[in-house]
Design a protein around this motif. Structure first.
Motif, PDB file in Angstrom:
ATOM      1  N   VAL A  72     -16.895 -34.384  55.399  1.00  0.00           N
ATOM      2  CA  VAL A  72     -16.625 -32.952  55.228  1.00  0.00           C
ATOM      3  C   VAL A  72     -17.865 -32.289  54.630  1.00  0.00           C
ATOM      4  O   VAL A  72     -18.531 -32.870  53.771  1.00  0.00           O
ATOM      5  N   VAL A 127     -14.495 -30.380  59.429  1.00  0.00           N
ATOM      6  CA  VAL A 127     -14.071 -29.499  58.332  1.00  0.00           C
ATOM      7  C   VAL A 127     -15.271 -29.095  57.477  1.00  0.00           C
ATOM      8  O   VAL A 127     -16.138 -29.913  57.153  1.00  0.00           O
ATOM      9  N   ALA A 184      -4.349 -29.226  55.701  1.00  0.00           N
ATOM     10  CA  ALA A 184      -4.329 -30.668  55.952  1.00  0.00           C
ATOM     11  C   ALA A 184      -3.424 -30.968  57.147  1.00  0.00           C
ATOM     12  O   ALA A 184      -3.783 -31.716  58.057  1.00  0.00           O
ATOM     13  N   VAL A 187     -12.232 -24.073  55.413  1.00  0.00           N
ATOM     14  CA  VAL A 187     -11.133 -23.981  54.449  1.00  0.00           C
ATOM     15  C   VAL A 187     -11.671 -23.256  53.216  1.00  0.00           C
ATOM     16  O   VAL A 187     -12.680 -23.682  52.636  1.00  0.00           O
ATOM     17  N   SER A 201      -9.522 -36.089  59.354  1.00  0.00           N
ATOM     18  CA  SER A 201     -10.328 -35.713  60.527  1.00  0.00           C
ATOM     19  C   SER A 201     -11.185 -36.865  61.023  1.00  0.00           C
ATOM     20  O   SER A 201     -11.691 -36.832  62.138  1.00  0.00           O
ATOM     21  N   THR A 220      -9.366 -35.806  51.378  1.00  0.00           N
ATOM     22  CA  THR A 220      -8.159 -35.608  52.198  1.00  0.00           C
ATOM     23  C   THR A 220      -8.547 -35.240  53.621  1.00  0.00           C
ATOM     24  O   THR A 220      -8.057 -35.814  54.596  1.00  0.00           O
ATOM     25  N   PHE A 221      -9.457 -34.264  53.728  1.00  0.00           N
ATOM     26  CA  PHE A 221      -9.837 -33.800  55.068  1.00  0.00           C
ATOM     27  C   PHE A 221     -10.685 -34.841  55.796  1.00  0.00           C
ATOM     28  O   PHE A 221     -10.606 -34.969  57.009  1.00  0.00           O
ATOM     29  N   GLN A 222     -11.488 -35.565  55.037  1.00  0.00           N
ATOM     30  CA  GLN A 222     -12.299 -36.608  55.667  1.00  0.00           C
ATOM     31  C   GLN A 222     -11.390 -37.680  56.273  1.00  0.00           C
ATOM     32  O   GLN A 222     -11.578 -38.120  57.402  1.00  0.00           O
ATOM     33  N   VAL A 272      -5.088 -29.919  60.417  1.00  0.00           N
ATOM     34  CA  VAL A 272      -6.024 -30.897  60.992  1.00  0.00           C
ATOM     35  C   VAL A 272      -5.248 -31.900  61.841  1.00  0.00           C
ATOM     36  O   VAL A 272      -5.635 -32.208  62.978  1.00  0.00           O
TER      37      VAL A 272
END
Ligand code: CTP
Length: 397
Positions: free
Chosen positions: A60, A37, A22, A12, A56, A51-53, A25
């Protein structure tokens, strides 16, 4: 679950479209992929790694100097188990760096050190996209075998309108799924018909049928996934055009035939999936027919429509023609006799048990070698098998 078992590293970079990553994912996970990510520092100003952690389920990576990696070589480790490295959004700056082989942060180092395919979904202001420097960088990347997804055209976060919008998350996932399909029809041109036709009786009424168009659309998508250049002549249906497919919308059988005749030259394959009305009203009324103005209920005189498939098969140099036969009984006999009367090498027989419009189907292929029943499966899976059969017939007619 089209991406079951695939390991995807999602890069990203810094751009407002990072918020769409987001959702990306979530959709990738929904298709069965595992997602790791990696973000640039700039990306963390738009969406946080948390957010990504959370989405996913994995920590991250944002930094080359990450002490969580025992050997401190995240740029190597992350790509070694990946099936693909997907960067979405890919900023103009990121693309420029990759085109020049720079590796001054984790993501660019990861790209340079990767041993898996790279796909990028550019996102930038339209002037940045139009800039000759960006065009040069994109040409370099394409030449290096990088797959470029999009961008789309439309309204941009800056208020301008033009090319440079990142594809929507669903479109990126569809492109990634297509990426993993074997390119059995690379360089081939495929023309299809799909859906019902609508034969006008008067300006507000007509004769049509219950074809949903799903099977034809699935074959168009599968042919595109297999690397073909695809044109889909579609009767009235409520379906989105498959990504990368040129769709021509028509209503009546005569319009469908015109569109086919205009596009059939230079085609390698013609797949007639449409449920074309066999008959049309001979004299459609230019005005709405009013009840009670005639002594008797009006009779509708019908004339036969041209057989589009038979006409294409009778061309001096016809493409490989594939037909469909939807039957409620005697599938073998009827399908085979249609194949012979229309003089086509392959017909797909469909025994209708539960009506039209479902997502699954049971099909049997009939060709010179006999009949080949396909196990019941979702329409896209069956479409891929039909495409595989077409590829074999193109090689050894
Ligand atoms: N087809 C076509 N143009 C038509 C009619 C049919 O291209 N005017 C194609 C269909 O797209 C399909 C195949 O021909 O690939 C179906 O053959 P057809 O014999 O017309 O099927 P039905 O209309 O179902 O015939 P019948 O009513 O005799 O079962």
């Amino acid at each position: 679950m089209e991406l079951q078992g695939k390991n995807i590293v999602l890069g990203v970079t810094g751009g407002i479209a990072a918020y769409k990553a987001a959702e990306l994912v979530r959709l990738l996970l929904g298709q069965g992929a595992a997602v790791q990510v990696a973000m640039t520092e700039a990306a963390t100003h738009f969406v946080t790694p948390v957010t990504f952690q959370a989405l996913s389920g994995k920590p991250v990576f944002t930094d080359q100097w990450d002490s969580r990696v025992a050997n401190n070589m995240a740029h190597i480790d992350l790509s070694r188990t990946a099936d693909a490295l997907l960067v979405a959004p890919a900023s103009a700056d990121f693309l420029a760096k990759v085109a020049h082989g720079l590796a001054d942060d984790l993501l660019t180092a990861l790209v340079l050190a990767r041993n898996c395919p790279l796909l990028v979904a550019p996102a930038m202001n339209r002037q940045m996209w139009d800039n000759p420097a960006t065009a040069r960088n994109l040409a370099t990347l394409r030449g290096d075998g990088v797959s470029v997804l999009g961008p789309a055209s439309g309204g941009q976060a800056c208020g301008e309108t033009g090319l440079g919008r990142m594809l929507e998350a669903e479109e990126i996932v569809a492109e990634l799924i297509a990426f993993f399909q074997p390119k059995l029809l690379a360089g081939k041109r495929v023309l299809l018909t799909a859906g019902p036709t609508f034969e006008a009786v008067d300006p507000v009424r007509g004769i049509t049928n219950l074809s949903s168009g799903k099977m034809g659309y699935a074959i168009a998508r599968a042919a595109r996934e297999a690397g073909a250049d695809v044109t889909l002549v579609s009767g009235p249906v409520d379906l989105a055009s498959p990504p990368g497919v040129e769709r021509i919308r028509v209503s009546s059988a005569l319009q469908m035939r015109d569109a086919v005749q205009q596009h059939v030259a230079h085609c390698d394959v013609f797949v007639a999936v449409a449920a074309v009305a066999d008959y049309r009203p001979a004299n459609p009324s230019p005005q709405k027919i009013k009840k009670g103005q005639q002594a008797k209920p009006p009779a509708i005189e019908l004339v036969q429509n041209p057989d589009i498939l038979a006409e294409v098969a009778a061309l001096p140099n016809p493409p490989l023609c594939v037909g469909f036969a939807a039957e409620s009984e005697n599938l073998h006999e009827y399908a085979e006799s249609k194949r012979r009367s229309k003089k086509i090498p392959l017909i797909v027989g469909n025994l209708i048990h539960h009506g039209f419009g479902g997502d699954d189907n049971t099909l049997t292929l009939f060709d010179d070698k006999g009949r080949h029943p396909l196990p019941p499966a979702p329409k896209l899976e069956l479409a891929r098998q039909i495409v595989a059969r077409i590829a074999i017939l193109l090689e050894k007619p």
